[in-house]
Design a protein around this motif. Structure first.
Motif, PDB file in Angstrom:
ATOM      1  N   GLY A 153     -14.521   6.945  22.987  1.00 54.39           N
ATOM      2  CA  GLY A 153     -14.778   6.340  24.293  1.00 54.39           C
ATOM      3  C   GLY A 153     -13.668   5.411  24.734  1.00 54.39           C
ATOM      4  O   GLY A 153     -13.128   5.540  25.836  1.00 54.39           O
ATOM      5  N   VAL A 154     -13.293   4.458  23.886  1.00 55.82           N
ATOM      6  CA  VAL A 154     -12.230   3.517  24.262  1.00 55.82           C
ATOM      7  C   VAL A 154     -10.868   4.206  24.206  1.00 55.82           C
ATOM      8  O   VAL A 154     -10.030   4.019  25.091  1.00 55.82           O
ATOM      9  CB  VAL A 154     -12.255   2.272  23.341  1.00 55.82           C
ATOM     10  CG1 VAL A 154     -11.117   1.326  23.705  1.00 55.82           C
ATOM     11  CG2 VAL A 154     -13.592   1.543  23.440  1.00 55.82           C
ATOM     12  N   GLY A 155     -10.661   5.004  23.167  1.00 56.49           N
ATOM     13  CA  GLY A 155      -9.351   5.635  22.956  1.00 56.49           C
ATOM     14  C   GLY A 155      -8.905   6.497  24.124  1.00 56.49           C
ATOM     15  O   GLY A 155      -7.729   6.467  24.512  1.00 56.49           O
ATOM     16  N   THR A 156      -9.829   7.255  24.711  1.00 61.24           N
ATOM     17  CA  THR A 156      -9.429   8.153  25.809  1.00 61.24           C
ATOM     18  C   THR A 156      -8.933   7.351  27.021  1.00 61.24           C
ATOM     19  O   THR A 156      -8.013   7.788  27.718  1.00 61.24           O
ATOM     20  CB  THR A 156     -10.593   9.085  26.220  1.00 61.24           C
ATOM     21  OG1 THR A 156     -11.782   8.316  26.400  1.00 61.24           O
ATOM     22  CG2 THR A 156     -10.835  10.158  25.179  1.00 61.24           C
ATOM     23  N   PHE A 157      -9.545   6.183  27.257  1.00 59.14           N
ATOM     24  CA  PHE A 157      -9.023   5.329  28.332  1.00 59.14           C
ATOM     25  C   PHE A 157      -7.715   4.656  27.905  1.00 59.14           C
ATOM     26  O   PHE A 157      -6.778   4.535  28.699  1.00 59.14           O
ATOM     27  CB  PHE A 157     -10.043   4.246  28.716  1.00 59.14           C
ATOM     28  CG  PHE A 157     -11.204   4.782  29.508  1.00 59.14           C
ATOM     29  CD1 PHE A 157     -11.025   5.205  30.814  1.00 59.14           C
ATOM     30  CD2 PHE A 157     -12.462   4.856  28.950  1.00 59.14           C
ATOM     31  CE1 PHE A 157     -12.102   5.706  31.557  1.00 59.14           C
ATOM     32  CE2 PHE A 157     -13.534   5.352  29.679  1.00 59.14           C
ATOM     33  CZ  PHE A 157     -13.356   5.777  30.979  1.00 59.14           C
ATOM     34  N   ALA A 158      -7.681   4.198  26.650  1.00 54.28           N
ATOM     35  CA  ALA A 158      -6.524   3.421  26.188  1.00 54.28           C
ATOM     36  C   ALA A 158      -5.237   4.258  26.247  1.00 54.28           C
ATOM     37  O   ALA A 158      -4.188   3.763  26.677  1.00 54.28           O
ATOM     38  CB  ALA A 158      -6.771   2.906  24.776  1.00 54.28           C
ATOM     39  N   ILE A 159      -5.302   5.506  25.824  1.00 55.38           N
ATOM     40  CA  ILE A 159      -4.103   6.359  25.862  1.00 55.38           C
ATOM     41  C   ILE A 159      -3.566   6.418  27.297  1.00 55.38           C
ATOM     42  O   ILE A 159      -2.380   6.225  27.556  1.00 55.38           O
ATOM     43  CB  ILE A 159      -4.425   7.786  25.360  1.00 55.38           C
ATOM     44  CG1 ILE A 159      -4.723   7.771  23.869  1.00 55.38           C
ATOM     45  CG2 ILE A 159      -3.268   8.749  25.672  1.00 55.38           C
ATOM     46  CD1 ILE A 159      -5.276   9.097  23.336  1.00 55.38           C
ATOM     47  N   GLN A 160      -4.473   6.649  28.240  1.00 55.30           N
ATOM     48  CA  GLN A 160      -4.040   6.841  29.631  1.00 55.30           C
ATOM     49  C   GLN A 160      -3.532   5.543  30.257  1.00 55.30           C
ATOM     50  O   GLN A 160      -2.563   5.546  31.018  1.00 55.30           O
ATOM     51  CB  GLN A 160      -5.205   7.397  30.451  1.00 55.30           C
ATOM     52  CG  GLN A 160      -5.692   8.752  29.938  1.00 55.30           C
ATOM     53  CD  GLN A 160      -6.847   9.274  30.764  1.00 55.30           C
ATOM     54  OE1 GLN A 160      -6.644   9.885  31.811  1.00 55.30           O
ATOM     55  NE2 GLN A 160      -8.069   9.037  30.324  1.00 55.30           N
ATOM     56  N   ILE A 161      -4.182   4.427  29.923  1.00 55.89           N
ATOM     57  CA  ILE A 161      -3.731   3.145  30.494  1.00 55.89           C
ATOM     58  C   ILE A 161      -2.369   2.765  29.901  1.00 55.89           C
ATOM     59  O   ILE A 161      -1.474   2.291  30.609  1.00 55.89           O
ATOM     60  CB  ILE A 161      -4.801   2.048  30.265  1.00 55.89           C
ATOM     61  CG1 ILE A 161      -6.030   2.357  31.119  1.00 55.89           C
ATOM     62  CG2 ILE A 161      -4.253   0.665  30.603  1.00 55.89           C
ATOM     63  CD1 ILE A 161      -7.250   1.490  30.851  1.00 55.89           C
ATOM     64  N   ALA A 162      -2.200   3.007  28.601  1.00 56.51           N
ATOM     65  CA  ALA A 162      -0.903   2.701  27.975  1.00 56.51           C
ATOM     66  C   ALA A 162       0.200   3.557  28.592  1.00 56.51           C
ATOM     67  O   ALA A 162       1.309   3.070  28.855  1.00 56.51           O
ATOM     68  CB  ALA A 162      -0.989   2.931  26.470  1.00 56.51           C
ATOM     69  N   LYS A 163      -0.106   4.833  28.849  1.00 59.09           N
ATOM     70  CA  LYS A 163       0.904   5.696  29.488  1.00 59.09           C
ATOM     71  C   LYS A 163       1.197   5.193  30.906  1.00 59.09           C
ATOM     72  O   LYS A 163       2.340   5.171  31.342  1.00 59.09           O
ATOM     73  CB  LYS A 163       0.421   7.162  29.549  1.00 59.09           C
ATOM     74  CG  LYS A 163       0.364   7.890  28.224  1.00 59.09           C
ATOM     75  CD  LYS A 163       1.650   7.835  27.426  1.00 59.09           C
ATOM     76  CE  LYS A 163       2.820   8.527  28.102  1.00 59.09           C
ATOM     77  NZ  LYS A 163       4.069   8.354  27.278  1.00 59.09           N
ATOM     78  N   LEU A 184      -4.286  13.922  27.400  1.00 54.91           N
ATOM     79  CA  LEU A 184      -4.340  12.603  28.034  1.00 54.91           C
ATOM     80  C   LEU A 184      -2.998  11.885  27.995  1.00 54.91           C
ATOM     81  O   LEU A 184      -2.847  10.825  28.595  1.00 54.91           O
ATOM     82  CB  LEU A 184      -5.419  11.740  27.360  1.00 54.91           C
ATOM     83  CG  LEU A 184      -6.851  12.289  27.472  1.00 54.91           C
ATOM     84  CD1 LEU A 184      -7.830  11.409  26.715  1.00 54.91           C
ATOM     85  CD2 LEU A 184      -7.278  12.421  28.934  1.00 54.91           C
ATOM     86  N   GLY A 185      -2.033  12.442  27.253  1.00 62.82           N
ATOM     87  CA  GLY A 185      -0.682  11.890  27.306  1.00 62.82           C
ATOM     88  C   GLY A 185      -0.126  11.350  26.003  1.00 62.82           C
ATOM     89  O   GLY A 185       0.998  10.823  25.994  1.00 62.82           O
ATOM     90  N   ALA A 186      -0.881  11.433  24.898  1.00 64.33           N
ATOM     91  CA  ALA A 186      -0.366  10.899  23.626  1.00 64.33           C
ATOM     92  C   ALA A 186       0.947  11.597  23.267  1.00 64.33           C
ATOM     93  O   ALA A 186       1.050  12.824  23.328  1.00 64.33           O
ATOM     94  CB  ALA A 186      -1.394  11.095  22.522  1.00 64.33           C
ATOM     95  N   ASP A 187       1.961  10.814  22.904  1.00 64.27           N
ATOM     96  CA  ASP A 187       3.273  11.380  22.565  1.00 64.27           C
ATOM     97  C   ASP A 187       3.333  11.824  21.114  1.00 64.27           C
ATOM     98  O   ASP A 187       3.999  12.795  20.776  1.00 64.27           O
ATOM     99  CB  ASP A 187       4.365  10.321  22.819  1.00 64.27           C
ATOM    100  CG  ASP A 187       4.380   9.846  24.255  1.00 64.27           C
ATOM    101  OD1 ASP A 187       4.803  10.634  25.120  1.00 64.27           O
ATOM    102  OD2 ASP A 187       3.935   8.718  24.521  1.00 64.27           O
ATOM    103  N   VAL A 188       2.673  11.053  20.246  1.00 60.94           N
ATOM    104  CA  VAL A 188       2.652  11.381  18.810  1.00 60.94           C
ATOM    105  C   VAL A 188       1.197  11.433  18.382  1.00 60.94           C
ATOM    106  O   VAL A 188       0.443  10.483  18.627  1.00 60.94           O
ATOM    107  CB  VAL A 188       3.381  10.285  17.978  1.00 60.94           C
ATOM    108  CG1 VAL A 188       3.371  10.636  16.499  1.00 60.94           C
ATOM    109  CG2 VAL A 188       4.784  10.054  18.496  1.00 60.94           C
ATOM    110  N   VAL A 189       0.791  12.546  17.769  1.00 61.28           N
ATOM    111  CA  VAL A 189      -0.599  12.669  17.315  1.00 61.28           C
ATOM    112  C   VAL A 189      -0.606  12.926  15.815  1.00 61.28           C
ATOM    113  O   VAL A 189       0.020  13.878  15.345  1.00 61.28           O
ATOM    114  CB  VAL A 189      -1.337  13.815  18.056  1.00 61.28           C
ATOM    115  CG1 VAL A 189      -2.795  13.878  17.592  1.00 61.28           C
ATOM    116  CG2 VAL A 189      -1.262  13.632  19.564  1.00 61.28           C
ATOM    117  N   ILE A 190      -1.289  12.054  15.098  1.00 54.13           N
ATOM    118  CA  ILE A 190      -1.360  12.193  13.639  1.00 54.13           C
ATOM    119  C   ILE A 190      -2.763  12.645  13.269  1.00 54.13           C
ATOM    120  O   ILE A 190      -3.751  12.001  13.646  1.00 54.13           O
ATOM    121  CB  ILE A 190      -1.016  10.858  12.958  1.00 54.13           C
ATOM    122  CG1 ILE A 190       0.435  10.514  13.271  1.00 54.13           C
ATOM    123  CG2 ILE A 190      -1.236  10.930  11.453  1.00 54.13           C
ATOM    124  CD1 ILE A 190       0.746   9.069  13.188  1.00 54.13           C
TER     125      ILE A 190
END
Ligand SMILES: NC(=O)c1ccc[n+]([C@@H]2O[C@H](COP(=O)([O-])OP(=O)(O)OC[C@H]3O[C@@H](n4cnc5c(N)ncnc54)[C@H](OP(=O)(O)O)[C@@H]3O)[C@@H](O)[C@H]2O)c1
Length: 332
Positions: A153-163, A184-190
């Protein structure tokens, strides 16, 4: 309604709850949908009693979208019929109901492009992400941030706001969330099921920790000296008591003790540690609505449950696998 602290058996749907009425500066909202969050589970289990103690029974639910039904004296910014959304007062809750009372400072017009269900998914998680990234990490264009658990829930917003703030974003996700966080825009996914993030990520400007525990402890080595780790799932520290909760030195001292190990780890890495307890904010929600309507932020919903299945919705969320948000609709 929560009748006592404990497991799922402590909540029940009741039809004898008196309708709330708005006091000065407050707005009565006809709730169309309510978002669920892990805080609802923690509240039900009594894990937050030190900071949030409710007189029981209490109507649960921390965020809503709906229509303004009436306004209390002195309310100037909202009128009957407005489509609104809010993160409710932390000390009152009341969102999982036909009507809820909100202070006008906590309320905003909901994004015009969204349904009530999608709007109800926004307030708590998006405010948390915005306040952590903008106000605590002070993320600037060109900086880098590691956000753990990007698919929730938080992560999906956080990725987009950070981008949107212009940052490079790294996140952790299982194969179940990989495609989502990339979209959603993550540049690096682990893939956290196969790799430890601290073996891959180094010299980041900041970390936004959504997991706490061992993940938080390991995240300090990801940040460069002088950087910041902000957690919303780890151990509260003295600033949490004073700034976020407006409490005095007794709670600050307790948080000083419980966060000692975490703060010592932070100091060893030359990093600032902050535990954020987000706050409701109508002005922040207005900003978030503009970003959503401008298509800068997508609202990711995992599942919508009818109100009659609110218990099942909480149980689903408690499973910890949601991709985006879980919402309860009042119209079914
Ligand atoms: N302090 C505050 O003000 C505040 C505000 C909001 C939220 N929070 C806290 O923040 C935390 C996150 O909230 P949320 O709403 O985002 O939770 P959530 O939606 O329930 O998060 C679920 C997601 O986390 C992922 N996940 C689980 N374990 C993971 C791991 N080890 N590594 C990476 N991803 C993992 C899951 O992905 P997979 O299924 O793929 O594993 C799932 O998609 C909760 O503890 C919540 O209470 C605090």
């Amino acid at each position: 309604m929560l009748t006592r602290y404990g497991g799922p058996e402590t909540t029940e749907v009741r039809d004898d709850v008196p309708a709330p009425s708005p006091g000065p500066g407050e707005v009565l909202v006809q709730v169309k949908a309510a978002g669920l969050n892990p805080v609802d589970i923690k509240t039900r289990e009594g894990k937050l009693k030190v900071i949030l103690r409710y007189p029981l029974p209490v109507v649960m639910g921390n965020e809503i979208a709906g229509l303004v039904a009436s306004v209390g004296s002195g309310v100037t910014r909202f009128a009957v019929g407005d489509r609104v959304y809010a993160r409710l007062d932390k000390l009152k809750m009341g969102g999982l109901a036909e009507q809820a009372v909100v202070h006008e400072d906590h309320l905003a017009k909901m994004p015009a492009s969204l349904s009530f269900e999608a709007a109800a998914a926004v307030p708590l998680a998006a405010l948390t992400a915005l306040q952590a990234l903008r106000d605590e990490l002070r993320l600037q264009n060109g900086q880098s941030v590691f956000i753990s658990a990007g698919a929730g829930g938080v992560g999906t917003f956080a990725i987009q706001i950070a981008k949107h703030l212009g940052a490079k974003v790294a996140t952790t996700a299982s194969p179940r969330g990989d495609a989502l966080v990339r979209r959603l825009g993550a540049d690096v996914v682990i893939d956290y099921t196969h790799q430890r993030f601290e073996e891959v990520l180094h010299d980041y400007d900041g970390v936004f920790d959504l997991l706490g525990g061992d993940d938080l402890a390991r995240s300090f080595s990801v940040v460069k000296r002088g950087g910041t780790v902000v957690s919303v799932a780890g151990i509260p520290e003295p600033e949490t008591a004073r700034r976020d909760l407006g409490r005095g030195s007794a709670l600050a001292a307790l948080f000083w003790i419980v966060s000692f190990g975490t703060r010592r780890t932070a100091a060893r890495h030359g990093v600032r540690y902050r535990y954020l307890f987000m706050h409701p904010s109508g002005s922040d929600l207005k900003e978030i609505a503009a970003l959503i309507d401008a298509k800068k932020i997508e609202v990711v919903i995992d599942q919508i449950f009818p109100f009659a299945k609110a218990k099942e919705a909480l149980a689903y969320l408690a499973g910890g696998r949601a991709k985006g948000k879980v919402v309860v609709s009042m119209s079914d």
